[in-house]
Design a protein around this motif. Structure first.
Motif, PDB file in Angstrom:
ATOM      1  N   MET A 126       0.835  -1.202   0.000  1.00 48.74           N
ATOM      2  CA  MET A 126       0.000   0.000   0.000  1.00 48.74           C
ATOM      3  C   MET A 126       0.869   1.251   0.000  1.00 48.74           C
ATOM      4  O   MET A 126       1.992   1.229   0.507  1.00 48.74           O
ATOM      5  CB  MET A 126      -0.913  -0.008   1.230  1.00 48.74           C
ATOM      6  N   GLY A 127       0.329   2.327  -0.566  1.00 43.66           N
ATOM      7  CA  GLY A 127       1.041   3.592  -0.614  1.00 43.66           C
ATOM      8  C   GLY A 127       0.199   4.711  -0.044  1.00 43.66           C
ATOM      9  O   GLY A 127      -1.031   4.660  -0.062  1.00 43.66           O
ATOM     10  N   MET A 128       0.886   5.752   0.447  1.00 44.28           N
ATOM     11  CA  MET A 128       0.166   6.871   1.077  1.00 44.28           C
ATOM     12  C   MET A 128       1.042   8.118   0.999  1.00 44.28           C
ATOM     13  O   MET A 128       2.256   8.066   1.219  1.00 44.28           O
ATOM     14  CB  MET A 128      -0.111   6.519   2.541  1.00 44.28           C
ATOM     15  N   TYR A 129       0.438   9.239   0.668  1.00 45.65           N
ATOM     16  CA  TYR A 129       1.143  10.521   0.688  1.00 45.65           C
ATOM     17  C   TYR A 129       1.268  11.042   2.122  1.00 45.65           C
ATOM     18  O   TYR A 129       0.352  10.880   2.933  1.00 45.65           O
ATOM     19  CB  TYR A 129       0.388  11.576  -0.122  1.00 45.65           C
ATOM     20  N   ALA A 130       2.387  11.684   2.422  1.00 48.91           N
ATOM     21  CA  ALA A 130       2.549  12.476   3.649  1.00 48.91           C
ATOM     22  C   ALA A 130       2.463  13.925   3.186  1.00 48.91           C
ATOM     23  O   ALA A 130       3.414  14.481   2.643  1.00 48.91           O
ATOM     24  CB  ALA A 130       3.893  12.187   4.307  1.00 48.91           C
ATOM     25  N   TYR A 131       1.341  14.567   3.432  1.00 48.14           N
ATOM     26  CA  TYR A 131       0.961  15.716   2.623  1.00 48.14           C
ATOM     27  C   TYR A 131       0.020  16.620   3.400  1.00 48.14           C
ATOM     28  O   TYR A 131      -0.683  16.179   4.314  1.00 48.14           O
ATOM     29  CB  TYR A 131       0.279  15.166   1.375  1.00 48.14           C
ATOM     30  N   SER A 132       0.019  17.895   3.045  1.00 49.81           N
ATOM     31  CA  SER A 132      -0.988  18.831   3.516  1.00 49.81           C
ATOM     32  C   SER A 132      -1.023  18.876   5.046  1.00 49.81           C
ATOM     33  O   SER A 132      -0.014  19.180   5.679  1.00 49.81           O
ATOM     34  CB  SER A 132      -2.349  18.444   2.925  1.00 49.81           C
ATOM     35  N   HIS A 133      -2.143  18.535   5.649  1.00 49.03           N
ATOM     36  CA  HIS A 133      -2.295  18.618   7.103  1.00 49.03           C
ATOM     37  C   HIS A 133      -1.609  17.463   7.836  1.00 49.03           C
ATOM     38  O   HIS A 133      -1.581  17.444   9.068  1.00 49.03           O
ATOM     39  CB  HIS A 133      -3.781  18.650   7.464  1.00 49.03           C
ATOM     40  N   TYR A 134      -1.064  16.513   7.105  1.00 46.95           N
ATOM     41  CA  TYR A 134      -0.371  15.379   7.730  1.00 46.95           C
ATOM     42  C   TYR A 134       1.004  15.198   7.077  1.00 46.95           C
ATOM     43  O   TYR A 134       1.464  14.093   6.828  1.00 46.95           O
ATOM     44  CB  TYR A 134      -1.208  14.097   7.636  1.00 46.95           C
ATOM     45  N   ALA A 135       1.673  16.327   6.837  1.00 45.14           N
ATOM     46  CA  ALA A 135       2.988  16.296   6.198  1.00 45.14           C
ATOM     47  C   ALA A 135       4.119  16.070   7.198  1.00 45.14           C
ATOM     48  O   ALA A 135       5.171  15.522   6.862  1.00 45.14           O
ATOM     49  CB  ALA A 135       3.237  17.596   5.440  1.00 45.14           C
ATOM     50  N   GLU A 136       3.925  16.505   8.441  1.00 43.43           N
ATOM     51  CA  GLU A 136       5.002  16.424   9.430  1.00 43.43           C
ATOM     52  C   GLU A 136       5.250  14.987   9.890  1.00 43.43           C
ATOM     53  O   GLU A 136       4.307  14.239  10.152  1.00 43.43           O
ATOM     54  CB  GLU A 136       4.662  17.287  10.659  1.00 43.43           C
ATOM     55  N   GLY A 137       6.520  14.627   9.997  1.00 43.59           N
ATOM     56  CA  GLY A 137       6.884  13.281  10.438  1.00 43.59           C
ATOM     57  C   GLY A 137       6.905  13.153  11.951  1.00 43.59           C
ATOM     58  O   GLY A 137       7.938  12.874  12.551  1.00 43.59           O
ATOM     59  N   VAL A 138       5.763  13.367  12.577  1.00 49.26           N
ATOM     60  CA  VAL A 138       5.689  13.376  14.040  1.00 49.26           C
ATOM     61  C   VAL A 138       4.755  12.293  14.560  1.00 49.26           C
ATOM     62  O   VAL A 138       4.243  12.386  15.670  1.00 49.26           O
ATOM     63  CB  VAL A 138       5.217  14.755  14.554  1.00 49.26           C
ATOM     64  N   SER A 139       4.533  11.263  13.760  1.00 54.40           N
ATOM     65  CA  SER A 139       3.577  10.228  14.150  1.00 54.40           C
ATOM     66  C   SER A 139       3.995   9.530  15.440  1.00 54.40           C
ATOM     67  O   SER A 139       5.168   9.202  15.642  1.00 54.40           O
ATOM     68  CB  SER A 139       3.439   9.190  13.037  1.00 54.40           C
ATOM     69  N   LYS A 140       3.016   9.311  16.296  1.00 53.18           N
ATOM     70  CA  LYS A 140       3.261   8.588  17.552  1.00 53.18           C
ATOM     71  C   LYS A 140       3.142   7.077  17.358  1.00 53.18           C
ATOM     72  O   LYS A 140       3.312   6.315  18.303  1.00 53.18           O
ATOM     73  CB  LYS A 140       2.276   9.057  18.629  1.00 53.18           C
ATOM     74  N   VAL A 141       2.823   6.652  16.139  1.00 51.66           N
ATOM     75  CA  VAL A 141       2.701   5.219  15.857  1.00 51.66           C
ATOM     76  C   VAL A 141       3.634   4.851  14.714  1.00 51.66           C
ATOM     77  O   VAL A 141       3.880   5.647  13.804  1.00 51.66           O
ATOM     78  CB  VAL A 141       1.248   4.848  15.487  1.00 51.66           C
TER      79      VAL A 141
END
Length: 828
Positions: A335-350
């Motif tokens: 699967m693929g997914m963009y890191a973009y717009s309102h979820y561009a920052e690499g700060v995921s807690k998971v």
């Protein structure tokens, strides 16, 4: 572990790339004659790859030396020395081997079934053998493919040619290397094919499929699900939001498990129907309006300085939930997914599910990467994403939402971008470079060369590229020209950039027309033309001419903008200036025709960009301005009794008032078939307005904003503007078909205006209507206003069609709120 092994292999390939041994050289061509033949493997993994690689060998050996080597079957060699193409097995994805064995020269690569020319995200083949031949021709004959077609290539001539003893391998540094949007409608079949071949010769390709398109609209369409399951979709402004003003599709509520169940089931059904196994996209729809429900917002990572929410953990939680559902049915599905717009920052807690590849997005790198602070922040973000991923790709529209074919060759910019991509261990890229080669010049060549890897000395590489592409006379001039473009863009970027967070782009208009390109043509056209005149090589001359034509187009475009603003930014436009603008528009069209021929590709669709950014380059704008009734005028009608404000317009007094027609497209003055009539009256100190909006698609009105802070302009709405006589201020009253009202005053910091207006709406069979009571005293302190001339405009947004229609009584040729383009209304 897999990425680490690939990295080790790439480093090993770089070490072996020289691959020249100490044995005697093989004399392949002597005095334009050769005893060699070419044999390709008809039983390889993809025989077309081997055949095209062999054909390139034959073609470019002939062009370089004059010797045409025959292509023969293996059994017909009869002891002759040969180029053996595609016979050896290479297991590294897209890798190749080049070696000599006795008098034979062996070139083989990792090939797979699929489309050989079109490097399609799902069906494109691996073409390692072709990569190997391209590498060999570059290293041994000095061949270069700078642009598509024969005029885009450089082939040094020689009568004698020997090949040293070789033994080396090659493989891409980036396993995904995609140049998109290079082919488009209007291009000939030859142009399309030559663009595909250019990409392959410069090693565009994919070791694996990639898919990250904005997918919710396809697998959870509003037309099928919103009516019965509004809870599947985003909660915005106090309600489940059913409007789609930009035609991007509705966002979904990512914490609704039933919605994810349906979405996953639909994705699984879709991928099972595909003819080839390929990646599934998990990416949300483009644009904003993400869910504001408590569950979704509880997963967010805070708020940016501009007030927008950081939604990375929310979206990565969604990604993992989807991956869990999909891999339960399809264990090997990627699967693929963009890191973009309102979820561009690499700060995921998971940590992201291992089956998911993320593609980090930063559009407008062609501007933003001149900013040291943005480069630093971007590198940090890439590294942060890399921590939670098995694989990270990168994606960009370098010219954002469209560069209007203005010059933008940017070696230093691209070099700085790849410095960061290398440092963050990014292993794939998609560059959506819709700008034609005439404007972008060598950009696409640079993107592909850096993505393949192996450039040790960037300055030497750039110097040699310019020398071979443009010749001895042209290279220094082109270098100076490109450097000036980059200097201008850098200064513009460092003065400050404005970002659209929802769509992920930086606004470059109108600034580039006033700050970047004025004077560029006047400075460089004489120098470029002199360089072209001094250049004898046909290809090098054509490539310089391609930049000359583009720069002349740039000169016309800058002049057009100057005339356009002089026309639309005044209430009394000069007809002579409008006529000049029309001539420049015609001239600009002629340059578009010139820029279509190889070695360029067809120019991008500038009309869409002009409309998106409200750039007044439409001929209708100036034709309208030159007409006798260019500025609309009207008057209020005095009435002796007041209507009941109920929105129905069913009282006799309305029938006695001549309506003002709202049907002009705001940007260019075209007339929409579906319009509205506005009736304007005054009783003592109050204005009364009646509006009847024609609407044959009443059942598609999905307005739901009822809160005081609802963004009614995103729904079917009426927008009324008032500029009282003798004042600078503008008053705005907007309401949707439900009668939800928003008011603003445009000359104050807080923008507050509380007019105590009464607004009522009504919906009929094929229309919706409204009645408005508005106290004049809320806009002016003048008591005796009879005879005053006010600026007014009456505008409508129609959301039942795609694209939405924005109409005015008096077209503004830009935003609704352009007082200089308001109509004149006499208060009677």
């Amino acid at each position: 572990m897999v990425n680490r092994m690939k990295k080790v292999f790439f480093v090993l390939c770089c070490c072996l790339a020289v691959g020249v041994l100490s044995g005697a050289a093989l004399p392949v061509v002597k005095n334009s004659k050769s005893n060699y033949c070419i044999v390709f493997n008809p039983k390889s993994a993809n025989p077309e790859v081997a055949w095209r690689a062999a054909k390139d060998l034959q073609e470019y050996i002939f062009k370089a030396t004059g010797a045409k080597l025959p292509m023969v079957k293996a059994e017909a060699r009869k002891g002759r020395p040969a180029f053996l193409v595609g016979f050896e097995k290479v297991t590294v994805p897209e890798g190749f081997v080049v070696k000599t064995s006795g008098k034979d020269i062996i070139i083989s690569g990792n090939d797979t079934k699929g489309s050989v020319l079109n490097c399609h995200w799902a069906s494109g083949a691996r073409t390692g053998t072709w990569h190997g031949v391209s590498d060999f021709l570059e290293k041994q004959l000095g061949v270069r493919w700078f642009f598509p077609g024969e005029l885009g290539e450089y082939v040094p001539k020689r009568k004698d040619w020997s090949v040293p003893e070789l033994n080396y391998t090659g493989a891409p540094r980036f396993v995904h290397r995609a140049l998109n949007y290079q082919t488009r409608k209007g291009m000939s079949k030859q142009q399309v094919e030559q663009n595909y071949i250019f990409n392959r010769r410069n090693r565009s390709g994919r070791a694996d499929s990639w898919c990250g398109w904005h997918n919710w609209r396809h697998n959870l369409p509003k037309e099928k699900y919103f009516k019965d399951h509004p809870e599947y979709f985003a909660y915005v402004g106090g309600r489940r939001y059913g409007m789609d003003p930009l035609n991007h599709g509705l966002q979904i509520c990512t914490t609704n498990p039933e919605a994810l169940d349906v979405l996953a089931a639909n994705m699984i059904a879709e991928v099972k129907k595909r003819p080839v196994k390929s990646m599934l996209s998990l990416s949300p729809n483009d644009g904003g309006r993400q869910c504001e429900c408590d569950k979704c917002q509880a997963l967010d990572d805070g708020v940016r300085p501009d007030g927008s929410r950081i939604m990375t953990t929310r979206m990565m939680t969604y990604v993992n939930e989807m991956a869990k559902r999909i891999t339960k049915v399809l264990p090997d599905q990627k699967m693929g997914m963009y890191a973009y717009s309102h979820y561009a920052e690499g700060v995921s807690k998971v940590k992201v599910h291992p089956a998911v590849t993320m593609m980090e997005v930063l559009n407008d790198t062609g501007l933003s990467y001149y900013r040291a602070d943005i480069r630093k922040k971007h590198l940090e973000n890439l590294k942060n994403w890399r921590k939670s991923l098995n694989r990270l790709y990168f994606y960009s529209f370098p010219e954002g939402m469209g560069g209007l074919e203005l010059p933008c060759c940017q070696f230093n910019n691209i070099s700085m971008l790849y410095d960061n991509l290398y440092a963050a261990d990014v292993t794939g890229f998609s560059i959506n470079n819709s700008t034609s080669y005439g404007a972008a010049a060598l950009n696409n060549y640079f993107y592909l060369k850096f993505a393949w890897g192996g450039i040790k000395d960037k300055e030497k590489f750039y110097e040699e590229t310019l020398r071979d592409c443009y010749g001895k006379a042209g290279a220094p001039v082109m270098r100076g020209y490109f450097a000036d473009i980059e200097s201008r863009l850098s200064k513009f970027a460092n003065r400050g950039l404005k970002e659209n967070r929802d769509l992920g782009y930086i606004s470059r208009y109108p600034g580039v027309f006033t700050d970047v390109y004025p004077g560029l043509a006047e400075k460089w056209l004489p120098k470029l033309k002199a360089a072209a005149a001094a250049t004898k090589d046909k290809g090098q001359k054509a490539r310089i001419q391609m930049s000359i034509t583009n720069l002349e187009y740039c000169q016309v475009t800058v002049a057009l903008y100057d005339r356009a603003i002089k026309v639309v930014k005044t209430s009394k436009p000069d007809v002579k200036v409008a006529a000049e603008a029309l001539k420049l528009i015609a001239k600009r069209k002629e340059y578009f025709k010139k820029m279509r021929a190889l070695p360029s590709n067809s120019p991008a669709d500038t009309v869409k960009t002009e409309r998106n950014f409200r750039i007044p380059f439409d001929a209708n704008v100036f034709s309208f301005m030159m007409a006798a009734n260019a500025r609309k005028s009207g008057s209020t009608t005095r009435i002796s009794s007041v209507p009941v404000v109920d929105g129905k317009l069913d009282e006799a007094l309305w029938k006695n008032i001549k309506p003002l027609r709202i049907h002009f497209a705001k940007d260019n003055g075209d007339i929409f078939k579906v319009g509205a009539d506005l009736y304007l009256a005054r009783h003592k100190g109050d204005l009364y307005l009646g509006i009847r909006c024609e609407e044959p698609l009443v059942d598609k009105i999905l307005d739901s904003g009822r809160r005081a802070d609802s963004k009614v302009w995103n729904e079917n709405c009426i927008d009324l503007f008032f500029a009282p006589a003798g004042q600078k201020g503008v008053y705005q009253l907007a309401f949707n078909s439900l009668g939800t009202v928003r008011t603003f005053r445009k000359d104050t910091k807080d923008g507050v205006w509380n007019p105590k207006a009464v607004v009522k709406t009504f919906r009929g069979k094929d229309f919706w209507s409204a009645e408005v009571k508005l106290p004049i005293s809320s806009m002016t302190a003048v008591k005796d206003f009879a005879g005053d001339i006010w600026g007014m405009n009456f505008c409508r947004v129609r959301r039942t069609v795609q694209p939405s229609e924005y109409s005015c009584w008096s077209p503004t040729f830009g935003d609704f709120n352009r007082p200089e383009r308001f109509g004149r209304v006499i208060i009677k």
